[in-house]
Design a protein around this motif. Structure first.
Motif, PDB file in Angstrom:
ATOM      1  N   ARG B 210       5.561  -4.646  -3.492  1.00 60.89           N
ATOM      2  CA  ARG B 210       5.044  -4.664  -2.348  1.00 60.89           C
ATOM      3  C   ARG B 210       4.325  -2.696  -2.954  1.00 60.89           C
ATOM      4  O   ARG B 210       4.500  -2.831  -3.557  1.00 60.89           O
ATOM      5  CB  ARG B 210       6.499  -4.052  -1.525  1.00 60.89           C
ATOM      6  CG  ARG B 210       7.074  -5.232  -1.153  1.00 60.89           C
ATOM      7  CD  ARG B 210       8.316  -4.876  -0.807  1.00 60.89           C
ATOM      8  NE  ARG B 210       9.628  -4.754  -1.119  1.00 60.89           N
ATOM      9  CZ  ARG B 210      10.471  -3.594  -1.165  1.00 60.89           C
ATOM     10  NH1 ARG B 210      10.431  -2.893   0.244  1.00 60.89           N
ATOM     11  NH2 ARG B 210      11.036  -2.959  -2.256  1.00 60.89           N
ATOM     12  N   VAL B 211       3.871  -2.449  -1.349  1.00 63.06           N
ATOM     13  CA  VAL B 211       3.200  -1.205  -1.382  1.00 63.06           C
ATOM     14  C   VAL B 211       3.698   0.213  -0.227  1.00 63.06           C
ATOM     15  O   VAL B 211       4.193  -0.601   0.790  1.00 63.06           O
ATOM     16  CB  VAL B 211       1.856  -1.306  -1.330  1.00 63.06           C
ATOM     17  CG1 VAL B 211       1.340  -0.281  -0.843  1.00 63.06           C
ATOM     18  CG2 VAL B 211       1.146  -2.186  -1.711  1.00 63.06           C
ATOM     19  N   THR B 212       4.311   0.997  -0.964  1.00 58.58           N
ATOM     20  CA  THR B 212       4.568   1.908  -0.752  1.00 58.58           C
ATOM     21  C   THR B 212       3.257   2.965   0.077  1.00 58.58           C
ATOM     22  O   THR B 212       2.797   3.550  -0.995  1.00 58.58           O
ATOM     23  CB  THR B 212       5.948   3.029  -0.429  1.00 58.58           C
ATOM     24  OG1 THR B 212       6.830   1.557  -0.464  1.00 58.58           O
ATOM     25  CG2 THR B 212       6.141   3.455   0.279  1.00 58.58           C
ATOM     26  N   VAL B 213       3.220   3.915   0.981  1.00 59.75           N
ATOM     27  CA  VAL B 213       1.792   5.101   1.412  1.00 59.75           C
ATOM     28  C   VAL B 213       3.099   6.444   2.324  1.00 59.75           C
ATOM     29  O   VAL B 213       3.605   6.345   2.543  1.00 59.75           O
ATOM     30  CB  VAL B 213       1.078   4.665   1.932  1.00 59.75           C
ATOM     31  CG1 VAL B 213       0.060   5.353   2.498  1.00 59.75           C
ATOM     32  CG2 VAL B 213      -0.033   3.653   1.677  1.00 59.75           C
ATOM     33  N   MET B 214       2.215   7.299   0.985  1.00 54.76           N
ATOM     34  CA  MET B 214       2.593   8.163   1.491  1.00 54.76           C
ATOM     35  C   MET B 214       1.643   9.036   2.014  1.00 54.76           C
ATOM     36  O   MET B 214       0.257   8.848   0.956  1.00 54.76           O
ATOM     37  CB  MET B 214       3.715   9.301   0.123  1.00 54.76           C
ATOM     38  CG  MET B 214       4.568   8.608   0.072  1.00 54.76           C
ATOM     39  SD  MET B 214       5.111   9.845  -1.258  1.00 54.76           S
ATOM     40  CE  MET B 214       6.077  11.163  -0.401  1.00 54.76           C
ATOM     41  N   ARG B 215       1.694   9.536   3.061  1.00 51.16           N
ATOM     42  CA  ARG B 215       0.977  10.712   3.336  1.00 51.16           C
ATOM     43  C   ARG B 215       1.670  12.515   3.685  1.00 51.16           C
ATOM     44  O   ARG B 215       2.408  12.591   4.089  1.00 51.16           O
ATOM     45  CB  ARG B 215      -0.107  10.682   3.869  1.00 51.16           C
ATOM     46  CG  ARG B 215      -1.084  11.220   4.953  1.00 51.16           C
ATOM     47  CD  ARG B 215      -2.048  11.103   6.043  1.00 51.16           C
ATOM     48  NE  ARG B 215      -1.434   9.760   6.131  1.00 51.16           N
ATOM     49  CZ  ARG B 215      -1.692   8.922   7.343  1.00 51.16           C
ATOM     50  NH1 ARG B 215      -1.481  10.634   8.069  1.00 51.16           N
ATOM     51  NH2 ARG B 215      -1.831   7.890   8.159  1.00 51.16           N
ATOM     52  N   ASP B 216       0.574  13.714   2.742  1.00 54.87           N
ATOM     53  CA  ASP B 216       1.560  14.843   3.026  1.00 54.87           C
ATOM     54  C   ASP B 216       2.974  15.480   3.098  1.00 54.87           C
ATOM     55  O   ASP B 216       3.510  15.162   3.745  1.00 54.87           O
ATOM     56  CB  ASP B 216       1.009  15.195   4.697  1.00 54.87           C
ATOM     57  CG  ASP B 216      -0.283  15.751   4.605  1.00 54.87           C
ATOM     58  OD1 ASP B 216      -0.752  16.405   3.690  1.00 54.87           O
ATOM     59  OD2 ASP B 216      -0.862  15.932   5.148  1.00 54.87           O
TER      60      ASP B 216
END
Ligand SMILES: Nc1ncnc2c1ncn2[C@@H]1O[C@H](COP(=O)(O)OP(=O)(O)OP(=O)(O)O)[C@@H](O)[C@H]1O
Ligand SMILES: [Mg+2]
Lengths: 332, 504
Positions: B210-216
């Motif tokens: 699975r992939v979790t994406v974070m931004r800022d």
């Protein structure tokens, strides 16, 4: 999204640095108030002037060695170098009968030259600063004794020599406030050093060398040359200390000097400069030097034995550095 | 599938930075969960919260469904959480086994250390990982990849059920990455939950479940790796679509030669290397780890003494035996190891950007023009999109990728004509990487001569007008820009030097 948040926020270190100086300054105030309450003799103009006067030599030395400590180095030779400089002033003034200015210049030049030599050992020959300056410390102690034939040189033939430290330019204008010239010189030296550190290329490299010397070298900076310059500047400041101490006791005492380096380093450490290099302030060092002489003086006023004064000074160093560690631990 | 870790509403502030904004994250047993995001997105910070390095301002952490507090790294170890930080933290003078069991050394009577048992325990760990390693070897002599194995063994020695790896492959070559992935898969099959942080997009498909994406500092989304296209993940990371760009090779037939290197050598690391570089050209250096590319760059830059050879800059022989002389000849070098060689970490962004150019911004007394430098620093912060609260922020507080941009700004400000970029985008996110690539291209278009050393073949191919390949200290050949990966690999493993006549 790759835009920046350019909000000007007070940088972490500025806040931390200010806090640290505040802490040292608060301790100083607490000490002064404590001693004033404990003894009516403490907070008298004459006694305050004595404290300031007693700070001047150690303070000047501490300012000089602060520069070196910020580069991540150490200088153990500052005490005996100070003495050697006062001996050279004695040689020029008393033995050769030259005018006052040349005597002062000789002391400062001697200091700069010896600093340059230490700097060469450290920066070019890559001898660890502790060892290089330990060697210098012993050599200079020996040289002072050799040059003088172990006898003090007195400055009786040089009119005005004692006024360098003991006279009071300010007292001549404001008689109620007879700040000795030695103190004035301390503040001038400290002001100049603080200016160099914060405003000039030399100062910037001083911090950068302590922070990451290899990165500075790979930025195309001639790190060895700058380091030598810093040791030379610190040496010149030792020369000023040499003139001050000679003027205060109206003589160059060749056996004096050993131990001054540790007092100065203690003041620097109490003032919050890190022996690991990269950070430190002149104001902190000044406060550190004042804390030490307030303590010595206050305990003496309270008739505490000198042996205990030494014990307390040692304890203060530990407390000061521990307080700094606590503050840093919280910040990190 | 059973849930190992759940982090809910984690919030975290640093002075001037809202690093984590109510982030959610969960990790299952026997999965590899990739954590992605741009530089400064908060990935490392989130994992430092999980491993007890930082205390969050708000939010809760559940392990096996029960709420826990992680007051410090020690508590994290006791909970079975192991982390391998972005910056490896081994004691260089100690041996492998001593590092693994630091603080937990087996004792004999009278408090004597039991070195034999220590080494045996370490050997057993490596055996379980199917890795050959001498527990008595000092860590100092190990490659980064081998040091990483030691870190993994250390984490496993705590019987970790959760293993966090913060950019483990940033400094590894392909073979080493394959070996690391083998170990990761093995751990996964044993039920360990793995958080995997990386900027290398191709790795997601290879290793992540699975992939979790974070931004800022905020959570953007969690998706299944198998059925999400890479482009979609990139778009989640940068908040927009990125277009693929390819190299445009300019006509350099009339361009002047900027740099010529003849018969440069140093021991076995660099052997008789000759090449030339034109103004406006980007020359890529490809090769396997240890091929001698960094060593060659350091020779050209005067950082190490050379056995022999000549360096000719703009037609003039230059005596370059120190970085100072190199910089004066107009050569700038961006080191691959920014922490050790590129930055004064305790100093602020502005001072670091100015570090190579101070004389230019000071007067005869040596007074620094702070106002001007501040202006310049802010300009570079905007141009390179360096994420920092201000130009007065200490560099050590920036995220890894943003530190790298500060080093690039330093050399751009120094305005050298010949720039050597050693792994310029190591640890840099996809969006910023594209920006840096465009930046290098525009520098070349402005007439700068550029050398790019990169271990990522796609990067070499994306940038290079011409490609030089090295193997075991020798230049084994040149290829035109746009060559195939196979051609490069053939030269990178060719063990004898090219003939004299071929030298460009
Ligand atoms: N100790 C600290 N003090 C102040 N700010 C910090 C500190 N640690 C991290 N930050 C800031 O918090 C933000 C998130 O940083 P973090 O290191 O988690 O990013 P990252 O996603 O790991 O980035 P990268 O991919 O570049 O490693 C950044 O803006 C960084 O500058
Ligand atoms: Mg990170």
């Amino acid at each position: 999204m790759t835009t920046t948040t350019a909000k000007p926020v007070p940088a972490a270190r500025k806040g931390g640095g200010a806090q640290q100086k505040l802490l040292a300054f608060a301790s100083l105030i607490v000490l002064v108030i404590g001693f004033s309450l404990a003894s009516p003799n403490f907070f008298q103009v004459a006694n305050i002037m004595a404290i300031l006067q007693a700070t001047s030599v150690n303070g000047v030395l501490a300012v000089g060695v602060t520069l070196i400590i910020i580069t991540g180095g150490i200088d153990l030779s500052i005490g005996t170098l100070m003495t050697f400089c006062s001996v050279m002033a004695g040689v020029v003034l008393t033995w050769w009968g030259m005018p006052l200015v040349l005597g002062v210049a000789a002391a400062i030049a001697t200091g700069a030259l010896c600093g340059l030599i230490s700097g060469t050992f450290v920066a070019r020959m890559k001898i660890p600063p502790f060892i290089a300056t330990l060697g210098m410390m012993l050599m200079l102690k020996g040289l002072s004794l050799i040059v003088t034939g172990t006898k003090p040189i007195y400055f009786n033939s040089t009119p005005g020599f004692t006024t360098i430290a003991q006279g009071s330019l300010i007292g001549a204008v404001i008689p109620e406030f007879p700040v000795p010239n030695g103190v004035l010189i301390l503040f001038l030296v400290a002001g100049a050093a603080a200016w160099v550190l914060s405003r000039t290329v030399l100062g910037r490299y001083t911090f950068a060398l302590g922070s990451n010397e290899e990165a500075v070298r790979l930025s195309g900076v001639n790190t060895a040359a700058w380091k030598m310059a810093i040791y030379a500047l610190s040496g010149a400041i030792c020369g000023i200390a040499g003139v001050l101490i000679a003027s205060r006791i109206n003589s160059a005492q060749p056996a004096l000097g050993l131990g001054y380096e540790l007092e100065a380093i203690a003041a620097v450490v109490i003032g919050g400069t890190s022996l690991a290099g990269g950070r430190g302030t002149i104001l902190g060092t000044l406060i550190g030097a004042l804390i030490m002489s307030v303590l010595t003086n206050g305990l003496r006023v309270l008739s505490v034995a000198p042996e205990w004064q030494t014990v307390v000074t040692g304890a203060i160093i530990i407390v000061a550095v521990y307080a700094d560690q606590l503050r840093r631990g919280r910040a990190a | 599938m059973s849930e190992l870790v759940r982090m809910e509403g984690i919030d975290m502030r640093f002075p001037g930075v809202h690093a984590l904004k109510a982030v959610n994250f969960d990790l299952r047993k026997a999965e590899v969960h990739a954590l992605m995001g741009e530089n400064g997105a908060g990935k490392s910070t989130l994992m430092k919260v999980l491993s007890g390095v930082y205390q969050p301002g708000a939010g809760r952490i559940l392990i096996d469904g029960t709420e826990v507090t992680v007051p410090g790294p020690r508590a994290a170890q006791d909970l079975g959480i192991g982390i391998i930080h972005q910056e490896l933290a081994l004691m260089k003078d100690l041996t492998v086994a001593q590092n693994i069991f630091i603080g937990r050394e087996p004792r004999k009577s009278f408090g004597r250390l039991d070195e034999a048992r220590l080494n045996a325990a370490a050997a057993a760990l490596f055996a379980s990982m199917n890795v050959t390693m001498d527990p008595r070897a000092p860590v100092e002599g190990l490659t980064i990849a081998r040091q990483q194995m030691v870190e993994i063994a250390k984490a496993l020695s705590h019987r970790s059920r959760v293993l966090v790896m913060d950019e483990p492959t940033a400094a590894l070559n392909d073979a080493e990455i394959a070996e690391l992935f083998r170990i990761i898969r093995q751990l996964r099959s044993e039920g360990v939950g793995i958080v995997y942080i990386s900027h290398k997009m191709d790795e997601i498909k290879r290793i992540a479940d699975r992939v979790t994406v974070m931004r800022d500092g905020a959570w953007v989304g969690t998706v299944e790796a198998a059925d999400t296209p890479i482009a979609r993940i990139i778009a989640m990371m940068v908040g927009r679509e990125l277009t693929d760009e390819t190299v445009q090779i300019p006509d350099l037939s009339v361009a002047e030669t900027a740099l010529e290197v003849r018969h440069l050598g140093r021991g076995r690391a660099v052997r008789d290397v000759s090449f030339s570089l034109k103004k406006g050209e980007i020359l890529g250096f490809a090769g396997l780890m240890g091929a001698g590319r960094t060593e060659l760059a350091r020779l050209i830059f005067g950082a190490d003494p050379r056995d022999g050879g000549e360096i000719i800059v703009h037609g003039q022989h230059r005596q370059i035996s120190s970085p100072e002389q190199a910089v004066r000849a107009g050569i700038g070098y961006l080191s691959e190891d920014r922490k050790q060689f590129g930055l004064a970490l305790g100093m602020d962004v502005r001072a670091n950007i100015a570090l190579a150019s101070l004389p230019r911004y000071s007067d005869m007394l040596g007074r620094i023009d702070e106002g001007k430098l501040g202006e310049i620093a802010r300009d570079y912060i905007a141009r390179l999109a360096i994420r920092t609260p201000s130009d007065a922020q200490e560099v050590r507080l920036l995220s890894g990728g943003n530190q790298q941009k500060v080093v690039i700004a330093k050399w751009l400000l120094r305005d050298c004509d010949i720039l050597i970029f050693d792994e310029p985008t190591r640890g840099i996110d996809v969006g910023a990487k594209a920006e840096i690539h465009r930046l290098l291209e525009s520098l070349a278009a402005d007439g700068k001569a550029i050398i790019v050393i990169s271990s990522e073949l796609p990067e070499v191919l994306r940038l290079s007008h011409r490609i030089a390949v090295m193997c075991e200290g020798r230049l084994t050949g040149f290829l035109p820009g746009g060559a195939s990966q196979e051609e490069i690999m053939a030269l990178a493993t060719k063990r004898d030097s090219m003939g004299e006549g071929e030298a460009a």
